[in-house]
Write an enzyme that holds these catalytic residues in place. Structure first.
Site, short mmCIF file in Angstrom:
data_model
loop_
_atom_site.label_atom_id
_atom_site.label_comp_id
_atom_site.label_asym_id
_atom_site.label_seq_id
_atom_site.Cartn_x
_atom_site.Cartn_y
_atom_site.Cartn_z
CG LEU A 193 -45.03 39.59 -29.07
CD1 LEU A 193 -45.04 38.12 -28.72
CD2 LEU A 193 -44.36 40.40 -27.97
N GLY A 202 -49.43 42.76 -28.94
CA GLY A 202 -48.55 42.95 -27.79
C GLY A 202 -48.52 44.37 -27.28
CG ASN A 242 -54.41 42.47 -34.08
OD1 ASN A 242 -53.64 42.54 -33.14
ND2 ASN A 242 -54.03 42.72 -35.32
CD GLU A 243 -52.78 38.77 -29.96
OE1 GLU A 243 -51.87 39.29 -29.30
OE2 GLU A 243 -53.96 39.20 -29.95
#
Length: 280
Positions: free
Chosen positions: A86, A131, A154-155
């Site tokens: 994103l 994303g 991997n947020e």
């Protein structure tokens, strides 16, 4: 969900509040002989998923299905990036109205992709974090070009929490235990690792071979009754789609509150200032 620092280059100075104005960010090629559409993201430098790219992607997927194509291959026109996730600028000091439209469009694009009736495979020809990984795991089949590319949700490494509708397909793809470890650590997998845990189905030496292997996946359904295939796929995926349909406004409100919190905005500000210094 955010762009990774490693993918940021001097070419990206235009990312700062530079939204598209009428330019198409998705390229579609149609093979009349095979009936397969190749839908390629084409937003340099890293296919960051902003509002305009998501709108183009959703429209392209819908139109391909309306054309009653044999199947769809999702890929990238960029040489080393599938999608870096994103667009950070959609979340930094966001205009509430634009962010609301952006997040709803993200939800709609995902539901369109995840619920496609026709076969869809992803030819992942480059890095695919966050994303970008969501787009890949929302396809039915994944072929990753071998090399230095990585893929994964991997947020947590970026201080972000992956939404439920990111997590559920991840669990369905690699299993709950592997997904739990990967999500908690924010792991990015190299090609052989991704193949080993089932995050991708095959590796390829280049994009052309990845496209060919995706075609072969779609061809594998030539003798399968399409109505039965479609209904089976929707039955397998409807639980997660229905959850988002029923909870989309609450999920939007929760996300907006989180993104606009002072701690997250401070982190984004620090990140963007570091990017500016790197580009100067």
């Amino acid at each position: 969900m955010l762009l990774l620092r490693r993918f940021l280059t001097k070419q990206q100075s235009h990312l700062i509040r530079n939204y598209a104005s009428g330019k198409k960010f998705v390229e579609v090629t149609q093979d009349e002989k095979t009936g397969i559409h190749v839908v390629s993201m084409a937003k340099p430098p890293v296919n960051s998923l902003n509002l305009e790219l998501l709108e183009d992607l959703k429209t392209s997927l819908e139109e391909a299905q309306k054309d009653k194509c044999k199947g769809i291959i999702l890929s990238s026109s960029l040489p080393t990036i599938f999608s870096a996730g994103l667009d950070i600028m959609e979340m930094y000091k966001p205009d509430v109205n634009r962010f609301t439209t952006f997040w709803r469009t993200l939800q709609d694009t995902w539901m369109t992709l995840y619920g496609l009736e026709v076969p869809i495979a992803a030819a992942i020809n480059g890095a695919s974090p966050a994303g970008g990984c969501l787009l890949a795991i929302s396809s039915e089949y994944r072929v990753l070009v071998d090399g230095k590319h990585t893929i994964g949700l991997n947020e947590t490494q970026l201080g972000i929490v992956a939404p439920k509708w990111f997590i559920d397909p991840y669990i369905d793809t690699i299993g709950k235990r592997q997904a739990e470890l990967a999500l908690l650590r924010g792991t990015l997998f190299r090609p052989n690792e991704a193949l080993h845990i089932g995050l991708v189905d095959e590796l390829a030496v280049n994009k052309e071979e990845a496209i060919k292997k995706c075609q072969n996946y779609i061809y594998s359904y030539n003798k399968t009754p399409q109505l039965a295939r479609k209904l089976t796929k929707l039955q397998l995926r409807m639980e997660t789609i229905s959850w988002l349909q029923q909870n989309r406004e609450a999920e939007l409100s929760k996300t907006l509150k989180f993104v606009t919190s002072p701690s997250v905005q401070n982190n984004l500000h620090t990140y963007i200032e570091a990017l500016k210094q790197k580009q100067s």
